[in-house]
Design a protein around this motif. Structure first.
Motif, short mmCIF file in Angstrom:
data_model
loop_
_atom_site.label_atom_id
_atom_site.label_comp_id
_atom_site.label_asym_id
_atom_site.label_seq_id
_atom_site.Cartn_x
_atom_site.Cartn_y
_atom_site.Cartn_z
N GLN A 90 0.82 -1.20 0.00
CA GLN A 90 0.00 0.00 0.00
C GLN A 90 0.86 1.26 0.00
OE1 GLN A 90 -2.58 -0.49 3.41
NE2 GLN A 90 -3.59 -2.29 2.54
N LEU A 91 1.96 1.22 0.76
CA LEU A 91 2.85 2.37 0.82
C LEU A 91 3.53 2.58 -0.53
CD1 LEU A 91 4.22 4.61 2.43
CD2 LEU A 91 5.89 2.93 3.24
N ARG A 92 3.98 1.50 -1.14
CA ARG A 92 4.60 1.61 -2.47
C ARG A 92 3.63 2.22 -3.48
NH1 ARG A 92 4.97 -3.75 -5.77
NH2 ARG A 92 2.75 -3.19 -5.82
N ASP A 93 2.38 1.74 -3.47
CA ASP A 93 1.42 2.22 -4.44
C ASP A 93 1.02 3.67 -4.17
OD1 ASP A 93 1.52 -0.29 -5.55
OD2 ASP A 93 -0.37 -0.99 -4.66
N ALA A 94 0.99 4.05 -2.88
CA ALA A 94 0.60 5.42 -2.52
C ALA A 94 1.67 6.43 -2.90
CB ALA A 94 0.29 5.52 -1.03
N THR A 95 2.95 6.03 -2.81
CA THR A 95 4.05 6.96 -3.06
C THR A 95 4.69 6.78 -4.42
OG1 THR A 95 5.68 5.45 -2.07
CG2 THR A 95 4.60 7.03 -0.60
N GLY A 96 4.53 5.61 -5.03
CA GLY A 96 5.21 5.31 -6.27
C GLY A 96 6.68 4.98 -6.09
N GLU A 97 7.10 4.75 -4.84
CA GLU A 97 8.51 4.47 -4.53
C GLU A 97 8.66 3.10 -3.87
OE1 GLU A 97 10.64 6.37 -5.79
OE2 GLU A 97 9.48 8.19 -6.14
N SER A 98 9.87 2.56 -3.92
CA SER A 98 10.16 1.30 -3.24
C SER A 98 10.03 1.48 -1.73
CB SER A 98 11.57 0.82 -3.59
OG SER A 98 11.69 0.58 -4.98
N ALA A 99 9.51 0.47 -1.07
CA ALA A 99 9.28 0.54 0.38
C ALA A 99 10.00 -0.63 1.05
CB ALA A 99 7.79 0.49 0.69
N GLN A 100 10.52 -0.39 2.26
CA GLN A 100 11.29 -1.40 2.97
C GLN A 100 11.01 -1.35 4.48
OE1 GLN A 100 13.39 1.31 1.71
NE2 GLN A 100 13.21 0.60 -0.41
N ILE A 101 11.31 -2.47 5.13
CA ILE A 101 11.36 -2.55 6.59
C ILE A 101 12.78 -2.91 6.98
CG2 ILE A 101 10.61 -3.79 8.66
CD1 ILE A 101 8.37 -2.22 7.66
N PHE A 102 13.35 -2.14 7.92
CA PHE A 102 14.69 -2.42 8.43
C PHE A 102 14.63 -2.72 9.92
CE2 PHE A 102 15.53 0.25 4.73
CZ PHE A 102 16.57 -0.43 4.12
N ARG A 103 15.42 -3.70 10.34
CA ARG A 103 15.64 -3.97 11.77
C ARG A 103 17.12 -3.82 12.05
NH1 ARG A 103 11.52 -8.35 14.34
NH2 ARG A 103 12.04 -7.05 16.13
N ARG A 104 17.41 -3.40 13.26
CA ARG A 104 18.82 -3.24 13.64
C ARG A 104 19.39 -4.58 14.08
NH1 ARG A 104 21.57 1.29 17.64
NH2 ARG A 104 23.72 0.73 17.13
N GLN A 105 20.63 -4.83 13.69
CA GLN A 105 21.35 -6.01 14.16
C GLN A 105 22.78 -5.57 14.43
OE1 GLN A 105 22.50 -9.68 11.69
NE2 GLN A 105 20.69 -10.38 12.80
N GLY A 106 23.10 -5.34 15.69
CA GLY A 106 24.42 -4.84 16.05
C GLY A 106 24.67 -3.48 15.45
N ASP A 107 25.76 -3.34 14.72
CA ASP A 107 26.12 -2.07 14.11
C ASP A 107 25.62 -1.95 12.67
OD1 ASP A 107 27.46 -1.10 16.35
OD2 ASP A 107 29.27 -2.20 15.85
N SER A 108 24.69 -2.82 12.29
CA SER A 108 24.13 -2.79 10.94
C SER A 108 22.60 -2.75 11.03
CB SER A 108 24.55 -4.02 10.14
OG SER A 108 25.96 -4.11 10.05
N ARG A 109 22.00 -2.51 9.90
CA ARG A 109 20.55 -2.64 9.77
C ARG A 109 20.27 -3.59 8.62
NH1 ARG A 109 18.80 1.61 5.88
NH2 ARG A 109 20.55 3.04 5.52
#
Length: 239
Positions: A90-109
Motif C-alpha cells: 500500500q505504501l509503495r502504491d501510494a508513493t510510487g517508490e520502493s518501500a522497505q522494513i529495516f531492523r537493527r542487528q548490532g552495528d548494521s541494519r
C-alpha cells in the motif's frame, strides 16, 4: 508476574536473550540487566554463542545470533514480516517508490521485507541486504530513540548529527539525501512493538530527482500513517 518455568538454566538463558533484545551488550551490561552472577552470565552467554543463538560484534559485545532468525523463519512466527507485506504494498502504491522494513542487528541494519517499485528508476534493496547504521533515514530512526549512551555511541562517524536525531524524535520521522548512496533520498518512520519500543524502521527510497530535496514534505504523512498501521497490527497480534 512470575516468569519462572521451574527449569533454572533455561530461565537464566532466557534472561540473557531478553536483555539482548533491544541492543548489543557487554558482559558487565548483561550482569546488570539480568541480576545474575558474572560467572553465570559468562557461562550462559558463551554457551549461547556456541549454539549460534548469540553472537559477538566487532567490539566484542554480545548480540542476538542468526540462529534465532532461522528458527523464527522456520516456524513462520515472524509477525513483523508477515504483517508488513500488505502495508509495504500500500505504501509503495501510494508513493510510487520502493518501500522497505529495516531492523537493527548490532552495528548494521537489515532489510527484512520490501516492496519494489515495478517500473522505472528505483532504489532496489533486496530482503537480507545489510546496510550501515552510519547513514540513511532508517538508521536515524533506529538510533533516535536509543538510550543516551547508546545514542552517543551510534553517532560516532555517522553522517547525521545529534541535532538531526532530536528533530527525528520531535517530528516522528526522518529523511535523508544521499547519506547512504549518492543520488538516493529516503523517508522513514518508527515501527513500535507492543511495549512501545522502536523495533524497526519503515522506509521509502528513490532518486532525489523524483523525491526532491525535501522528501519528508512530500511523503512523511503517508509513511508515518503506514508505520502506525503496522504498529497497531503488531500490538493486536501480541508480538
Amino acid at each position: 508476574m512470575d516468569n519462572s518455568s521451574g527449569v533454572g538454566v533455561i530461565d537464566k538463558a532466557a534472561m540473557v536473550l531478553d536483555a539482548l533484545e533491544s541492543r548489543p551488550a557487554s558482559l558487565a551490561q548483561l550482569v546488570t540487566a539480568t541480576g545474575l552472577a558474572r560467572p553465570t552470565v559468562h557461562r550462559l552467554a558463551v554457551a549461547l554463542v556456541h549454539h549460534r543463538l548469540v553472537n559477538r560484534d566487532i567490539q566484542g559485545r554480545f548480540v542476538l545470533g542468526a540462529r534465532l532468525v532461522e528458527l523464527a523463519s522456520a516456524a513462520g512466527e515472524d509477525r513483523l514480516t508477515a504483517a508488513a507485506g500488505p502495508v509495504l504494498l500500500q505504501l509503495r502504491d501510494a508513493t510510487g517508490e520502493s518501500a522497505q522494513i529495516f531492523r537493527r542487528q548490532g552495528d548494521s541494519r537489515i532489510c527484512v521485507a520490501s516492496a519494489e517499485r515495478p517500473v522505472g528508476l528505483r532504489d532496489t534493496i533486496p530482503v537480507g541486504t545489510q546496510l550501515s547504521m552510519r547513514g540513511g533515514s532508517a538508521a536515524q530512526v533506529l538510533l533516535a530513540w536509543e538510550d543516551h549512551d547508546r545514542l552517543l555511541e551510534g553517532l560516532t562517524n555517522a553522517r547525521f548529527t545529534p541535532t538531526v536525531l532530536a528533530g527525528v524524535r520531535r517530528r516522528g520521522w526522518a529523511q535523508s539525501l544521499g547519506e547512504r548512496e549518492p543520488g538516493v533520498a529516503s523517508v522513514s518512520a518508527p515501527v513500535r512493538g507492543p511495549s512501545g519500543r522502536v523495533i524497526a524502521a519503515l522506509s521509502i527510497s528513490g532518486p532525489i530527482e523524483r523525491l526532491t530535496r525535501q522528501p519528508g514534505r512530500l511523503h512523511s504523512d503517508v509513511v508515518c500513517n503506514s508505520a502506525r498501521i503496522l504498529t497497531e497490527s503488531l500490538r493486536k497480534s501480541g508480538e
